[in-house]
Design an enzyme around this catalytic site. Structure first.
Site, PDB file in Angstrom:
ATOM      1  CE  LYS A   1     -67.398 -86.912 -13.933  1.00 35.62           C
ATOM      2  NZ  LYS A   1     -68.615 -86.115 -14.172  1.00 35.62           N
TER       3      LYS A   1
ATOM      4  CB  SER B   1     -67.639 -86.520 -18.152  1.00 35.59           C
ATOM      5  OG  SER B   1     -66.932 -85.316 -18.269  1.00 35.59           O
TER       6      SER B   1
ATOM      7  CB  SER C   1     -68.875 -83.293 -16.210  1.00 34.68           C
ATOM      8  OG  SER C   1     -69.833 -84.304 -16.020  1.00 34.68           O
TER       9      SER C   1
END
Length: 367
Positions: free
Chosen positions: A152, A204, A149
């Site tokens: 992101k 997340s 993640s």
């Protein structure tokens, strides 16, 4: 043959039959007694064997526990388990022993190498000073690894280029939520883009990230292409993105590359503000939501400017952060940590080590 002889013969036959019946009856009774005796003896033998097996197992378990405790807890074993009337010192010793066992399960700090740098369990790590453009600590800095993640941050950087209307409302679709791992959102739920951004960066949330990309006005393939183009612009030569959430293990980078991305993200006021916020509350069409940031450094004594966590099975536990410490800005990236706590523990070790090193260098330089 006269009548008397026939009576004698008939009586003899009956006598023989009676004797035979008595003999057979006595034999059966004897056989039953023998069988019963043998059965009882066999059952007793089985019971005795089972007791011996159970006793042996208990002995093995007891021996294993004693071996696991080691000599450090031998005094506790001799004294026996503390009871309600046990002394305060024995209870205190038991508490110390339990706490030591808990600490033992957490990956221990491995100390320092001959050069005075921390030894870390993570697969790769870097501590970078963007002001002086110096790498203060390096471990496998150019090894490509999945970043989960941490992806992101790049997704949001590209999203900001589309100038979204953060107050617009988005209706979640089934494709956003499908195989999104853990998410707080449901199909049909209506939510502001501003709140989707908080979900994506603070906890997340993969469904929130997908919804932001879907409503960005940029086709998915083009959006991912822009992510890779932005990486090349930043000089991230060892980085590649396959999708926007980080669920795909094909999203890879190096800690050297990601330190460049984190340095850029720290300069973005919106990203810095959201990722350094411990808690956030908002409302959707389904009700109220309360978020707690997954960055544990926010709940300590560090001045966190930005941070992002990540995890999938292929990547292990990942963490990137930008903090102010020892009078300067520091960027730390840890990839492939073995546990959730280790990534924060080792990041804190690096930051503290950098502060100690700076103080030592100033002391050596003199007034």
């Amino acid at each position: 043959m006269d009548r008397t002889s026939r009576r004698i013969r008939r009586a003899s036959c009956w006598s023989l039959l009676l004797l035979l019946a008595l003999t057979l009856t006595a034999g059966n009774a004897s056989a039953r007694r023998t069988h019963h005796h043998r059965s009882t003896k066999a059952r007793a033998h089985v019971v005795k064997h089972k007791r011996a097996v159970v006793k042996h197992r208990h002995a093995v378990v007891k021996k294993g526990k004693a071996r696991a405790k080691g000599p450090a807890t031998a005094h506790l074993k001799q004294a026996g388990p503390p009871t309600r009337h046990a002394s305060a010192s024995s209870r205190k010793q038991l508490r110390r022993h339990r706490h030591a066992r808990v600490r033992h399960r957490e990956p221990a700090f491995l100390g320092y190498d001959p050069a005075g740098q921390p030894r870390l369990r993570s697969r790769a790590a870097i501590l970078y000073d963007p002001d002086s453009d110096k790498v203060l600590y390096a471990k496998n800095v150019d090894t490509q690894l999945p970043i989960a993640s941490l992806t992101k941050i790049m997704s949001i950087l590209v999203l900001l280029d589309t100038h979204p209307d953060w107050d617009s409302v988005v209706a979640m679709e089934r494709g956003d939520v499908h195989d999104a791992s853990r998410t707080r959102l449901r199909p049909g739920e209506k939510i502001r883009k501003r709140d989707l951004l908080q979900l994506a960066l603070m906890v997340s949330d993969n469904a929130a990230t997908r919804a932001l990309v879907r409503t960005s006005g940029v086709p998915h393939e083009l959006f991912v292409a822009r992510m890779n183009s932005r990486a090349r612009t930043l000089g991230m030569t060892g980085t590649r993105f396959e999708e926007e959430t980080g669920l795909d293990a094909g999203n890879v980078s190096t800690v050297r590359d990601y330190a460049k991305l984190m340095t850029t993200a720290c300069k973005m006021p919106l990203i810095s503000e959201i990722t350094s916020t411990p808690h956030y509350e908002f409302r959707t069409s389904r009700g109220n939501h309360m978020l707690a940031n997954t960055d544990r450094l926010l709940y300590g004594n560090y001045e966190v400017m930005s941070g992002k966590t990540g995890f999938i099975n292929e990547s292990g536990y990942c963490f990137a952060t930008c903090v102010k410490a020892a009078g300067r800005q520091l960027v730390s990236v840890v990839l492939g940590a073995p546990t959730k706590g280790t990534r924060f523990l080792e990041t804190a070790r690096l930051i503290d080590w950098a502060g100690t090193s700076a103080e030592r260098l100033r002391a050596q330089a003199g007034p």
